[in-house]
Design an enzyme around this catalytic site. Structure first.
Site, PDB file in Angstrom:
ATOM      1  N   GLU A 131      19.436 122.537  85.327  1.00 24.69           N
ATOM      2  CA  GLU A 131      18.676 121.458  84.681  1.00 24.69           C
ATOM      3  C   GLU A 131      17.455 121.113  85.517  1.00 24.69           C
ATOM      4  O   GLU A 131      17.557 120.996  86.748  1.00 24.69           O
ATOM      5  CB  GLU A 131      19.601 120.244  84.538  1.00 24.69           C
ATOM      6  CG  GLU A 131      19.435 119.475  83.263  1.00 24.69           C
ATOM      7  CD  GLU A 131      19.783 120.278  82.012  1.00 24.69           C
ATOM      8  OE1 GLU A 131      18.872 120.874  81.417  1.00 24.69           O
ATOM      9  OE2 GLU A 131      20.968 120.299  81.637  1.00 24.69           O
ATOM     10  N   HIS A 132      16.333 120.962  84.823  1.00 27.57           N
ATOM     11  CA  HIS A 132      15.046 120.661  85.473  1.00 27.57           C
ATOM     12  C   HIS A 132      14.646 121.773  86.462  1.00 27.57           C
ATOM     13  O   HIS A 132      13.958 121.512  87.441  1.00 27.57           O
ATOM     14  CB  HIS A 132      15.073 119.288  86.155  1.00 27.57           C
ATOM     15  CG  HIS A 132      15.135 118.166  85.162  1.00 27.57           C
ATOM     16  ND1 HIS A 132      14.022 117.701  84.506  1.00 27.57           N
ATOM     17  CD2 HIS A 132      16.181 117.451  84.682  1.00 27.57           C
ATOM     18  CE1 HIS A 132      14.389 116.722  83.673  1.00 27.57           C
ATOM     19  NE2 HIS A 132      15.685 116.555  83.759  1.00 27.57           N
ATOM     20  N   THR A 133      15.103 122.958  86.192  1.00 22.34           N
ATOM     21  CA  THR A 133      14.716 124.107  87.007  1.00 22.34           C
ATOM     22  C   THR A 133      13.696 124.992  86.290  1.00 22.34           C
ATOM     23  O   THR A 133      12.987 125.760  86.933  1.00 22.34           O
ATOM     24  CB  THR A 133      15.940 124.971  87.370  1.00 22.34           C
ATOM     25  OG1 THR A 133      16.714 125.144  86.184  1.00 22.34           O
ATOM     26  CG2 THR A 133      16.792 124.308  88.434  1.00 22.34           C
ATOM     27  N   SER A 179      11.097 115.778  55.472  1.00 26.61           N
ATOM     28  CA  SER A 179      12.303 115.733  56.300  1.00 26.61           C
ATOM     29  C   SER A 179      13.368 114.929  55.583  1.00 26.61           C
ATOM     30  O   SER A 179      13.147 113.768  55.223  1.00 26.61           O
ATOM     31  CB  SER A 179      11.990 115.074  57.651  1.00 26.61           C
ATOM     32  OG  SER A 179      13.204 114.652  58.256  1.00 26.61           O
ATOM     33  N   GLY A 225      16.990 113.467  69.938  1.00 32.05           N
ATOM     34  CA  GLY A 225      17.150 112.660  71.153  1.00 32.05           C
ATOM     35  C   GLY A 225      18.522 112.753  71.791  1.00 32.05           C
ATOM     36  O   GLY A 225      18.854 111.968  72.677  1.00 32.05           O
ATOM     37  N   GLY A 283      19.651 115.484  73.380  1.00 36.61           N
ATOM     38  CA  GLY A 283      19.663 116.499  74.433  1.00 36.61           C
ATOM     39  C   GLY A 283      20.072 117.865  73.911  1.00 36.61           C
ATOM     40  O   GLY A 283      20.474 118.739  74.679  1.00 36.61           O
ATOM     41  N   GLU A 323       4.308 121.807  72.221  1.00 41.59           N
ATOM     42  CA  GLU A 323       4.947 120.595  72.755  1.00 41.59           C
ATOM     43  C   GLU A 323       4.167 120.044  73.951  1.00 41.59           C
ATOM     44  O   GLU A 323       3.975 118.840  74.080  1.00 41.59           O
ATOM     45  CB  GLU A 323       6.403 120.890  73.124  1.00 41.59           C
ATOM     46  CG  GLU A 323       7.155 119.629  73.482  1.00 41.59           C
ATOM     47  CD  GLU A 323       8.633 119.683  73.179  1.00 41.59           C
ATOM     48  OE1 GLU A 323       9.080 120.569  72.411  1.00 41.59           O
ATOM     49  OE2 GLU A 323       9.356 118.833  73.708  1.00 41.59           O
ATOM     50  N   ASP A 360      14.161 125.713  76.263  1.00 47.86           N
ATOM     51  CA  ASP A 360      14.675 125.358  74.943  1.00 47.86           C
ATOM     52  C   ASP A 360      14.184 126.335  73.882  1.00 47.86           C
ATOM     53  O   ASP A 360      14.960 126.850  73.075  1.00 47.86           O
ATOM     54  CB  ASP A 360      14.247 123.936  74.562  1.00 47.86           C
ATOM     55  CG  ASP A 360      14.708 122.907  75.580  1.00 47.86           C
ATOM     56  OD1 ASP A 360      15.550 123.257  76.423  1.00 47.86           O
ATOM     57  OD2 ASP A 360      14.236 121.757  75.522  1.00 47.86           O
TER      58      ASP A 360
HETATM   59  C1  GLA Z   1      14.045 119.369  78.327  1.00 45.18           C
HETATM   60  C2  GLA Z   1      12.875 120.348  78.398  1.00 45.18           C
HETATM   61  C3  GLA Z   1      13.303 121.654  79.087  1.00 45.18           C
HETATM   62  C4  GLA Z   1      13.999 121.385  80.410  1.00 45.18           C
HETATM   63  C5  GLA Z   1      15.072 120.309  80.274  1.00 45.18           C
HETATM   64  C6  GLA Z   1      15.650 119.900  81.598  1.00 45.18           C
HETATM   65  O1  GLA Z   1      15.035 119.865  77.474  1.00 45.18           O
HETATM   66  O2  GLA Z   1      12.388 120.640  77.113  1.00 45.18           O
HETATM   67  O3  GLA Z   1      12.187 122.492  79.245  1.00 45.18           O
HETATM   68  O4  GLA Z   1      13.074 121.052  81.403  1.00 45.18           O
HETATM   69  O5  GLA Z   1      14.573 119.137  79.624  1.00 45.18           O
HETATM   70  O6  GLA Z   1      16.343 120.950  82.165  1.00 45.18           O
END
Ligand code: GLA
Length: 400
Positions: free
Chosen positions: A45-47, A79, A133, A135, A171, A183
């Site tokens: 995550e956040h990598t 939508s 929202g 995740g 995005e 993602d």
């Molecule tokens: C969101 C972002 C991803 C990633 C995650 C954290 O989903 O879209 O690119 O950075 O947060 O891992």
């Protein structure tokens, strides 16, 4: 009544419903059906924006879209989830800036134009069972679904990787979230039964089989996060500042990916909170590699421990947890059958991913639901997710 699929209590329209609505609203006959899955990130995550490693899974929850070509020069999207409709000019789809869900489509349409695609009149109805929202990357799924529909109607093709890159640019540049590539690549290139080990520098993907004895349970806190919020971009900036400082000592460091776990003493001179942020990224990259090895051995217990360690690092070092996520993780970790749990996605709300022994899934969900409700007074939502394939377009067979 039209047939509806019931998933975790929420009815989801079938293709027939989308086709009917397309016909009722836009007097158009569906030519294409597009399905783009959400994703859950197992670990890493956040990598991604630090050019590191991630291990996400495309899931069997998706954005679905029925689309038809039209004669007028407009991109019209409706939508069902938001009960809203927009019409964008084919040659200026980014003006004006419209409500949030529309921006993903506007951004993608703008990127397609920049890539040289001539957009054609389109009518589309969008629905899905991905809560925004939570995740689970509903935004990346919408971006990829819209891109595939617009490409199909324009009679153009792009490789899935190009679609992913274009969706990410939309995005970053239009929606204003400086997200990484995880993602969109997962949505575009998921594989049933597998996680994707992505090297976010080379963008090389290795498919890692998931042991059938393990279940992925997404435990949604019900607390929503708006990714556009500045906190995500703040974290990214902190990483950039950390790299800038580290480079003074070691010029070959281009991203936090370049700091190996054995070199973590390099971080000692960084001021707080940069030291903690960088330590999360460095240790998380190693946890991804370790999780891949553990999965290859079929060692669910070891994977679960790595998930727990990832969560502690996201909470203490990266500071992206919130009380509802803490309550859910605590409930999930203590539940029968749990091997490990952690917040998944960007954080600041959304969902927890629990790794659970498949045979214990039912009792795990009931236990966690009750414990979370007792702790917070909130109703959580629980989804047992299967690893699914990437986004796909189907020609409906309607005459052209
Ligand atoms: C969101 C972002 C991803 C990633 C995650 C954290 O989903 O879209 O690119 O950075 O947060 O891992």
């Amino acid at each position: 009544m039209s047939p509806a699929i019931l998933l975790n209590g929420s009815p989801v329209s079938g293709w027939a419903d989308l086709d009917r609505e397309l016909s009722d609203r836009f007097v158009a006959t569906a030519r294409y059906h597009v399905r783009a899955p959400g994703r859950v990130n197992l670990i890493g995550e956040h990598t991604d924006y630090n050019e590191g490693f991630v291990l996400p899974v495309a899931i069997d929850r998706a954005v679905r879209l029925a689309a038809a070509p039209t004669a007028d020069p407009l991109l019209r999207f409706r939508s069902r989830q938001f009960d809203e409709e927009v019409a964008l000019p084919v040659d200026r789809p980014e003006e004006p800036r419209l409500p949030q869900w529309t921006r993903y489509i506007q951004g993608v349409a703008g990127q397609l134009l920049r890539a040289g695609v001539t957009l054609r009149g389109t009518a589309a109805v969008v629905d899905g069972d991905l809560p925004p929202g939570a995740g689970l990357s509903s935004s990346a799924a919408l971006e990829v679904a819209a891109a595939l529909a617009l490409l199909a109607i324009a009679g153009a093709t792009l490789a899935p990787r190009q679609v992913a890159a274009l969706a990410q640019r939309a995005e970053v540049e239009f929606v204003g979230v400086r997200c990484g590539i995880m993602d969109q690549l997962t949505v575009a290139l998921g594989r049933p039964g597998h996680a994707l080990l992505i090297d976010c520098r080379s963008l090389e993907i290795s498919y890692i089989p998931l042991p059938p004895t393990l279940a992925l349970v997404v435990c949604d806190t019900g607390v929503r996060r708006a990714l556009g919020e500045s906190a995500y971009n703040d974290r990214r900036r902190e990483c950039e500042v950390a790299v800038h400082r580290l480079r003074r000592v070691r010029p070959q460091i281009r991203a936090l990916r370049d700091v190996g776990p054995e070199e973590s003493s390099l971080l000692d001179d960084l001021p707080q909170p940069l030291r903690r942020r960088a330590r999360h990224v460095v240790t998380e990259n190693q946890r991804v590699r370790d999780a891949v090895e553990a999965l290859r051995r079929g060692d669910g217990v070891a994977v679960g421990r790595l998930l727990n360690a990832s969560h502690a690092s996201l909470r203490d070092d990266y500071a992206v947890s919130v009380p509802a996520l803490e309550a859910m993780v605590e409930a999930a970790m203590a539940a029968p059958g749990a091997l490990g749990a952690r917040l998944t996605g960007a954080g600041f709300g959304g969902a927890v991913l629990a790794l659970v022994e498949r045979d214990a899934t039912g009792v795990f969900v009931e236990w966690t639901r009750t414990a979370y409700q007792t702790a917070t007074g909130r109703e959580g939502a629980f989804r047992v997710c299967a690893a699914s394939g990437g986004a796909e377009v189907e020609l409906t067979g309607a005459p052209g």
